[in-house]
Design an enzyme around this catalytic site. Structure first.
Site, PDB file in Angstrom:
ATOM      1  N   GLY A 188      -2.187   6.608   7.623  1.00 21.45           N
ATOM      2  CA  GLY A 188      -1.786   5.813   6.470  1.00 21.45           C
ATOM      3  C   GLY A 188      -2.977   5.532   5.571  1.00 21.45           C
TER       4      GLY A 188
ATOM      5  N   ASP B 249       7.456   3.673  -1.806  1.00 24.61           N
ATOM      6  CA  ASP B 249       8.275   3.519  -3.019  1.00 24.61           C
ATOM      7  C   ASP B 249       9.470   4.475  -3.031  1.00 24.61           C
ATOM      8  OD1 ASP B 249       5.475   3.207  -3.123  1.00 24.61           O
ATOM      9  OD2 ASP B 249       5.444   3.034  -5.292  1.00 24.61           O
TER      10      ASP B 249
ATOM     11  N   ASP C 145       9.709  10.710  -8.254  1.00 26.93           N
ATOM     12  CA  ASP C 145      10.248   9.520  -8.924  1.00 26.93           C
ATOM     13  C   ASP C 145      11.505   9.785  -9.733  1.00 26.93           C
ATOM     14  OD1 ASP C 145       8.545   7.504  -7.979  1.00 26.93           O
ATOM     15  OD2 ASP C 145       6.950   8.181  -9.324  1.00 26.93           O
TER      16      ASP C 145
END
Ligand code: GLY
Length: 393
Positions: free
Chosen positions: A224, A166, A106
């Site tokens: 997934g 993300d 991140d």
């Protein structure tokens, strides 16, 4: 009726330029109002009963607060905002120099809206140095074998040998680092990661996986799974919104034509699963009539993605996506944005961070609250509608 018919979205009202200006001024006023408490500290990831508490520079979310400061600065040119942004960039430099809570992908979420933004706006060398160090740290998480950046946890941890959707928003930090230094390694990692990510997280119907695991021995795609969505096979609203914005910024930096139909597909899936008021429930499985919380942040993130992609599309398509974005932003501005500062120190209500369900693996927090990225992306969307914005990503 569960979801709105997609054709009906175009009949909803768009936000006007006066509406944009008023909403942006209100948001900037809230940021300024918060400065005494949140200059040496940051707003936490989510509010509790509408109010953010302060936090040290930890977690993946503090860059959004600094990003709000820069967006408010662009709008008002108030010197106290610039001063606060500079103090916060110094904190980000300390964080990366001392490697405090940076074992995560991140770093783009952290360093793009804070330090890249501050560098672009003010020429800050502190911001430039911190963001370049963060980019260097981020590429250490790249697995050559599977060609992806590992999202969470210690490198090579078997339960975390995966990427998450993300991360598409972490890649602009790498493109920026190559532009800034000429070192192609950053761009190479970003290009390989986006290729692997889009090949695996997009399902045939253009809904998306939140996370995707790889085989540790071979690096091949394995399966997934969701973390923050309702269940494995559903589409977590924010994951889908990261897909909208992520393919748009992916196209910005690569100009790869194959990303355009992916953008259109994930955007269409997102729009087809909106409720009547255009602000999604936290998982796109839910719609009108379900007793479930919203995630207003997803509407703002998707709007930013549509406004970014509109820059590269033919006129008619650009007008379509810009018009849809204006409708989403109006919905958030009219019915979800904070109007009474005595009720909240945030900017947008009814966002959902992490909603535990019987079928997912996340903890439960920040549900039906303000979320710091929801505030940030709402301000970004308004800024994009207000002027020709020089992107922080
Ligand atoms: N990137 C984590 C989230 O969207 O909650």
């Amino acid at each position: 009726m569960k979801w709105i018919e997609i054709e009906k979205i175009e009949k909803k009202p768009e936000i006007s330029s006066e509406g944009v200006e008023a909403a942006l001024n209100l948001a900037a006023a809230q940021v300024i109002r918060n400065l005494p408490e949140f200059t040496d500290r940051f707003q936490k990831a989510y509010s509790e009963n509408g109010f953010y508490e302060g936090t040290e520079n930890r977690d993946w979310t503090t860059g959004f607060w600094t990003g709000e400061i820069w967006l408010a600065y662009e709008q008002t040119l108030a010197p106290e905002l610039k001063r606060a942004g500079e103090i916060q960039m110094q904190s980000f430099l300390d964080r990366i120099e001392n490697k405090i809570d940076v074992e995560t992908h991140d770093l783009g979420f952290l360093y793009s809206p804070s330090c890249v933004a501050g560098y672009k706006l003010t020429g800050s060398q502190v911001g430039r140095k911190a963001a370049l160090m963060a980019a260097k740290e981020l590429i250490t998480r790249f697995h050559e074998k599977g060609e992806f950046i590992q999202a969470w946890g210690p490198l090579n941890a078997p339960d975390n040998y995966r990427l998450i959707i993300d991360c598409l928003l972490n890649l602009p930090l790498l493109y920026w680092a190559t532009e800034e230094t000429g070192d192609q390694r950053y761009r190479d990692v970003a290009e390989k990661h986006i290729h692997t990510a889009l090949a695996n997280v997009i399902r045939p119907d253009f809904s998306t996986w939140h996370t995707f695991f790889f085989n540790m021995e071979t690096g091949r795609p394995d399966h997934g799974a969701t973390c923050q969505g309702y269940r494995d096979g559903s589409a977590w609203a924010r994951g889908q919104a990261w897909g909208v914005y992520g393919t748009a910024v992916g196209y910005k930096y690569t100009k790869r034509e194959s990303y355009i139909p992916v953008f259109k597909g994930v955007t269409r899936y997102f729009l087809e699963h909106l409720p009547e008021d255009l602000v999604p429930f936290w998982d796109l499985e839910f719609g009108d009539g379900d007793d479930q919380p919203r995630d207003s942040s997803s509407a703002s993130i998707a709007a930013c993605g549509m406004l970014e992609m509109a820059k590269y599309l033919p006129e008619k398509e650009a007008a379509y996506y810009t018009g849809i974005a204006k409708r989403l932003v109006k919905a958030v501005a009219d019915h979800y944005a904070v109007k009474d500062f005595s009720k909240s120190n945030g900017i947008v209500l009814h966002s959902t961070y992490s909603n535990h369900s019987p079928y997912n693996t996340c903890n439960h927090y920040g549900v039906d609250e303000c979320n710091i990225w929801g505030d940030y992306f709402y301000m970004e969307a308004l800024t994009r509608l207000h002027k020709d914005w020089n992107i922080y990503w």
